[in-house]
Design a protein around this motif. Structure first.
Motif, PDB file in Angstrom:
ATOM      1  N   SER A  96      -5.409  -4.704  15.289  1.00 50.08           N
ATOM      2  CA  SER A  96      -4.301  -4.394  16.059  1.00 50.08           C
ATOM      3  C   SER A  96      -4.813  -4.171  17.452  1.00 50.08           C
ATOM      4  CB  SER A  96      -3.572  -3.244  15.440  1.00 50.08           C
ATOM      5  OG  SER A  96      -4.350  -2.132  16.088  1.00 50.08           O
ATOM      6  N   ARG A 117       5.670   7.889   8.183  1.00 50.51           N
ATOM      7  CA  ARG A 117       4.221   8.097   7.409  1.00 50.51           C
ATOM      8  C   ARG A 117       3.585   9.144   7.989  1.00 50.51           C
ATOM      9  NH1 ARG A 117       0.572   2.960   6.640  1.00 50.51           N
ATOM     10  NH2 ARG A 117       2.378   1.984   5.893  1.00 50.51           N
ATOM     11  N   PRO A 158      -8.816  -4.679   9.301  1.00 51.00           N
ATOM     12  CA  PRO A 158      -7.898  -3.978  10.030  1.00 51.00           C
ATOM     13  C   PRO A 158      -8.023  -4.603  11.430  1.00 51.00           C
ATOM     14  CG  PRO A 158      -9.991  -2.639  10.020  1.00 51.00           C
ATOM     15  CD  PRO A 158     -10.073  -3.664   8.999  1.00 51.00           C
ATOM     16  N   PHE A 177      -4.781  -6.416   8.542  1.00 53.36           N
ATOM     17  CA  PHE A 177      -4.078  -5.304   7.831  1.00 53.36           C
ATOM     18  C   PHE A 177      -3.907  -4.237   9.131  1.00 53.36           C
ATOM     19  CE2 PHE A 177      -8.147  -3.572   6.040  1.00 53.36           C
ATOM     20  CZ  PHE A 177      -8.300  -2.424   6.618  1.00 53.36           C
ATOM     21  N   SER A 178      -2.778  -3.397   8.622  1.00 53.45           N
ATOM     22  CA  SER A 178      -2.313  -2.414   9.590  1.00 53.45           C
ATOM     23  C   SER A 178      -2.194  -2.955  10.858  1.00 53.45           C
ATOM     24  CB  SER A 178      -3.453  -1.152   9.600  1.00 53.45           C
ATOM     25  OG  SER A 178      -3.153  -0.669   8.318  1.00 53.45           O
ATOM     26  N   ALA A 227      -0.783  -0.525  13.364  1.00 49.71           N
ATOM     27  CA  ALA A 227      -1.465   0.755  13.239  1.00 49.71           C
ATOM     28  C   ALA A 227      -0.871   1.736  12.517  1.00 49.71           C
ATOM     29  CB  ALA A 227      -1.871   1.221  14.809  1.00 49.71           C
ATOM     30  N   GLN A 228      -0.260   1.209  11.308  1.00 45.33           N
ATOM     31  CA  GLN A 228       0.597   2.186  10.668  1.00 45.33           C
ATOM     32  C   GLN A 228       1.757   2.689  11.034  1.00 45.33           C
ATOM     33  OE1 GLN A 228      -1.455   4.741   7.633  1.00 45.33           O
ATOM     34  NE2 GLN A 228      -3.579   4.363   8.549  1.00 45.33           N
ATOM     35  N   TRP A 241       0.872  -1.234   0.197  1.00 47.19           N
ATOM     36  CA  TRP A 241       0.002   0.025  -0.040  1.00 47.19           C
ATOM     37  C   TRP A 241       0.815   1.336   0.171  1.00 47.19           C
ATOM     38  CZ3 TRP A 241      -2.532   2.263   5.181  1.00 47.19           C
ATOM     39  CH2 TRP A 241      -3.224   3.226   4.767  1.00 47.19           C
ATOM     40  N   HIS A 242       1.869   1.365   0.966  1.00 45.54           N
ATOM     41  CA  HIS A 242       2.816   2.465   0.993  1.00 45.54           C
ATOM     42  C   HIS A 242       4.183   1.901   0.401  1.00 45.54           C
ATOM     43  CE1 HIS A 242      -0.318   4.380   3.380  1.00 45.54           C
ATOM     44  NE2 HIS A 242       0.424   5.553   3.383  1.00 45.54           N
ATOM     45  N   LEU A 275      -2.105   8.506   8.081  1.00 42.30           N
ATOM     46  CA  LEU A 275      -1.790   8.787   9.313  1.00 42.30           C
ATOM     47  C   LEU A 275      -1.643  10.135   9.715  1.00 42.30           C
ATOM     48  CD1 LEU A 275      -1.318   7.000  11.969  1.00 42.30           C
ATOM     49  CD2 LEU A 275       0.972   6.732  11.224  1.00 42.30           C
TER      50      LEU A 275
END
Ligand code: NDP
Length: 329
Positions: A197, A242, A195, A221-222, A225-226, A33-34, A249
């Protein structure tokens, strides 16, 4: 020199079955994604992908609009695939998705058959692949009949352009309905992507359970938490993070209260001899219904730290209770 995968690449990774399917996925998967758009150096991208595969990460997760710009993560992955990974195609499990905004006009987002099947063709072209291993509907579409969207996923499988179907961000109820339709179409749901976490527990409210009942796996995913659930922000906001450079974020996410919480979690991690990131990943995987944690990494060093998460002690009831106490906001 041309890339040659490490001989011992299957030596340390744990693989878990996705639901009641035939597919085993690595407990750690890598998302693009990133860090894989045109804004990131190709050399870093290459180094992260190679290190991941050398460590047994067979699963790479993409979507049509990952970048920036949209499509560029797939195009860049295509470059790395052509240069490094083509000989290993059958050892790789590659995902893409359609559902969010991708191109202008009425056929470039949501859940129509028109959008999904043209988007998948575009993704295959960008990545230089004949098929993806799993094709996801990226988010539920309130206005398109589930039969149409699930029919499109099933068609993709029947056409050989995807091997399995996946769903992302569906509510437990809608997911269960969709899974029943997919089953009837002969293309059972492989996996749900959500998501999950220590800071984002939404799927504990039914999705985990319903996935289990539907025989589908869950990929979280994440899971960091990014980046909040790492040491990245404990002492401020680094200029290359990020939070500083991205749009997803926000600085508002880092309140004083949050920071205090992260520091307390970091203390729990230290007591266990782990980093905060390692605590976050092992905490998720203690639940066997979680097939894989889908991380991002902007450097090889981050990836290595995350991979070193495993092999530690199981959580005690006390530790779990403390984590719950700390993370109740
Ligand atoms: P994470 O929660 O793992 O966050 C990754 C970021 O955390 C990295 O880019 C890096 O940030 C930081 N980080 C990771 N490891 C470390 C470490 N050891 N130490 C310090 N910082 C670290 O996941 P993402 O949010 O990136 O999401 C992962 C994947 O999940 C995506 O690539 C995508 O495939 C999927 N996804 C799916 C969605 C969906 O709707 N289906 C939505 C969102 C994600 P930094 O850049 O600051 O270095």
């Amino acid at each position: 020199p041309p890339y040659r995968a490490a001989d011992d690449r299957y030596g340390s990774m744990e693989y878990r079955r996705s639901g009641r399917s035939g597919v085993l996925l690595p407990t750690v998967s890598l998302g693009l994604w990133h860090n894989f758009g045109d804004t990131h150096p190709l050399e870093t991208q290459r180094a992260v992908l190679r290190r991941a595969f050398d460590a047994g990460i067979t699963h790479f997760d993409l979507a049509n609009n990952y970048g920036p710009p949209y499509g560029s993560a797939e195009a860049n992955f295509g470059r790395h695939f052509a240069a490094d990974f083509r000989p290993y195609r059958d050892e790789l499990f590659i995902a893409t998705k359609a559902g969010y905004d991708m191109w202008p006009g009425p056929y470039g987002e949501w859940g129509s058959r028109k959008y999904l099947l043209s988007s998948l063709d575009q993704s295959l072209t960008r990545m230089g692949l004949e098929y993806v291993d799993v094709f996801y509907h990226h988010r539920p579409d309130p206005d398109t009949p589930l039969e149409e969207t699930m029919g499109a996923l099933a068609s993709a499988v029947r056409q050989g352009k995807a091997l399995y179907a996946g769903l992302s961000n569906y509510s437990p109820e809608r997911m269960a309905e969709a899974a029943a339709i997919l089953r009837d179409l002969g293309t059972p749901l492989l996996i749900n992507q959500h998501p999950y976490s220590m800071l984002e527990r939404g799927i504990e409210g039914g999705l985990l359970e319903r996935s289990d009942e539907a025989g589908a796996g869950v990929i979280a995913f994440s899971p960091l938490a990014q980046g909040l659930l790492t040491d990245r922000y404990l002492e401020g906001v680094p200029a290359d993070s990020r939070m500083a450079v991205g749009h997803f974020l926000r600085r508002e996410a880092l309140t004083e209260q949050r920071l205090t919480m992260l520091r307390s979690l970091n203390t729990v991690a230290e007591k266990r001899g782990q980093t905060l990131a390692q605590l976050a990943l092992t905490w998720l995987l203690r639940d066997r219904r979680v097939t894989s944690v889908l991380i991002g990494a902007s450097s090889v060093a981050q990836l290595e730290q995350n991979l070193a998460a495993f092999g530690g002690a199981d959580f005690t009831g006390e530790e779990l209770a403390e984590i719950d106490r700390i993370t109740v906001e």
